[in-house]
Design a protein around this motif. Structure first.
Motif, mmCIF file in Angstrom:
data_model
loop_
_atom_site.group_PDB
_atom_site.id
_atom_site.type_symbol
_atom_site.label_atom_id
_atom_site.label_comp_id
_atom_site.label_asym_id
_atom_site.label_seq_id
_atom_site.Cartn_x
_atom_site.Cartn_y
_atom_site.Cartn_z
ATOM 1 N N LEU A 143 11.631 13.383 12.536
ATOM 2 C CA LEU A 143 10.993 13.741 13.803
ATOM 3 C C LEU A 143 10.519 12.505 14.563
ATOM 4 N N THR A 147 10.591 10.443 19.580
ATOM 5 C CA THR A 147 9.790 9.724 20.572
ATOM 6 C C THR A 147 10.199 8.269 20.741
ATOM 7 N N SER A 151 15.474 8.116 22.544
ATOM 8 C CA SER A 151 15.403 9.513 22.129
ATOM 9 C C SER A 151 16.231 10.382 23.071
ATOM 10 N N GLY A 176 5.202 7.323 18.308
ATOM 11 C CA GLY A 176 6.148 7.218 17.199
ATOM 12 C C GLY A 176 5.576 6.427 16.036
ATOM 13 N N MET A 179 2.864 8.470 14.414
ATOM 14 C CA MET A 179 3.427 9.485 13.529
ATOM 15 C C MET A 179 3.843 8.864 12.200
ATOM 16 N N THR A 365 8.459 16.043 21.058
ATOM 17 C CA THR A 365 8.084 16.123 19.643
ATOM 18 C C THR A 365 8.092 17.555 19.152
ATOM 19 N N ILE A 405 1.564 16.643 11.442
ATOM 20 C CA ILE A 405 2.121 16.431 12.777
ATOM 21 C C ILE A 405 1.355 17.237 13.821
#
Length: 430
Positions: A143, A147, A151, A176, A179, A365, A405
């Protein structure tokens, strides 16, 4: 409107490919609405392809596949392994760092998840990880590519919503990396809970010389997203031209820097890219009549009135929309959601003063996360198929990553400055 929705739901339930679901639903609406000339369906299908900006999509797909064939992916894997070898859950941590590094190369969450599962999965099994955990961590870490530029989700959103793709690329960098940090912490906690791969005290510490050597090997991949942003920001190239440059860049690096690029590799990358691009373009073209139908029946206005009837608080509105996008992502392909829902929700959030770049990163996202959720997530079934893992095991192991997330999404909703810091710094405020 009834014909449109009924046809859409029925075709989706019987398992028809989603591109034909939206295409036939749009055709059914035109057939049942005599006031609209049926010839408009063909016009709308053709009109969806008439965009210079959209050339960025096939170019970046091709560039990502070329980089997988050029030796760049192998060197990023070596760098990620070196950085995480003394951490709790070392191989799982490799997956997180690898996805972050690959975000600047791949652009596709499903491709990233599949690649990492094939490469890391067998070794993780040997080290005692369960199949459910392996598929969950390799799928969910993919995932991050939603971002970090380039992307594909951000490109689609910018193309449809007429939002600066350069600003979107800049905005995705910090979320990103954030995350990555959140998922690495989640891996650490879950591996401690399950007893997966405790760090070995005998593993040699990272040395300065080793770090410099690995960075030198990987620098061409690490520079790629920076070159893209700088090139777009200073007007050297448009997003579409940046995609063409990415193809050229991958070939030059693979052939003349790493000396691993072959003609067979080029043919394999070209073949894979043609299939990937055809799948995306089929959805894009057939969404034309459906999008026209949705606009014709004033569905965006009706949905806007309904949601604004609940609240006009920007943060609460964003959370409601993100929950809706998450649910839609469980049933529809992410590209479909971008094409159909961006024209509906973008005007709503901008009306309340939400920055379209901020919303774009959140949407990219949460919509991409749909490919990782049952019942129809493409990335989910891809990684589970590679390791022959039951979906139930994957889902159970993925819950902590979903929660992590979601927590990050809430932080980004209430602290938009995290998303907008880089684009405002590089491009200036509006």
């Amino acid at each position: 409107m009834g014909v449109l929705l009924i046809t859409f739901v029925v075709l989706l339930i019987i398992g028809m490919p989603v591109s034909f679901v939206i295409g036939l639903a749009g055709l059914a609406f035109f057939a049942a609405t005599p006031d609209i000339p049926f010839s408009i369906t063909v016009q709308r299908i053709v009109a969806q392809t008439q965009s210079y900006s959209f050339l960025a999509v096939p170019f970046f797909i091709f560039a990502g596949n070329l980089m997988n064939e050029s030796g760049i992916t192998k060197r990023l894997l070596g760098l990620a392994s070196m950085l995480t070898r003394r951490m709790y859950g070392g191989m799982a941590q490799v997956s997180v760092v690898m996805s972050t590094l690959m975000g600047g190369v791949s652009g596709s969450a499903t491709a990233d998840a599949a690649m990492e599962t094939r490469i890391l999965g067998p070794e993780m099994l040997n080290r005692g990880y369960s199949k459910g955990y392996i598929t969950a961590v390799n799928c969910m870490t993919g995932l991050i590519t939603a971002t970090i530029p380039p992307s594909l989700g951000l490109i689609l959103y910018g193309f449809i919503g007429e939002v600066s793709i350069g600003r979107l690329f800049c905005a995705g960098m910090i979320p990103g990396v954030l995350m990555m940090v959140v998922l690495m912490a989640t891996v650490n906690i879950t591996c401690r809970m399950h007893g997966f791969e405790k760090p070995n005290a005998e593993t040699p510490k990272l040395t300065k010389d080793e770090l410099i050597t690995n960075l030198r090997e990987s620098i061409w991949a690490l520079l790629f997203p920076v070159i893209l942003i700088v090139g777009i920001r200073f007007g050297v190239c448009t997003p579409s031209e940046a995609g063409a440059f990415a193809v050229f860049y991958a070939i030059i690096v693979g052939a003349f820097v790493y000396h691993e690029f072959t003609f067979d590799g080029f043919v394999n990358a070209l073949s894979t890219s043609m299939i990937d691009t055809a799948a995306v373009m089929l959805i894009v073209t057939l969404s034309g009549p459906f999008s026209y139908s949705v606009t014709y029946v004033n569905l965006p206005q009706a949905l806007s009135t309904l949601i604004f009837g609940i609240t006009e608080n920007p943060q609460l509105l964003l959370i409601i929309i993100l929950v809706f996008l998450f649910v839609m992502g469980m049933f529809l392909d992410s590209n479909v959601n971008f094409l159909l829902l961006t024209p509906i929700f973008l005007p709503m959030v901008t009306r309340l003063g939400v920055d379209p770049v901020h919303f774009g990163v959140l949407m990219a996202t949460i919509v991409t996360m749909g490919v990782m959720t049952p019942p129809v997530g493409s990335a989910l079934y891809t990684v589970c198929g590679i390791l022959e893992c039951p979906v139930e095991e994957y889902t159970k192991a993925a819950i902590p990553f979903f929660l992590a997330i979601m927590l990050e999404m809430i932080v980004l909703v209430f602290l938009p400055g995290i998303v907008l810091f880089l684009p405002n710094l590089i491009y200036g405020t509006y």
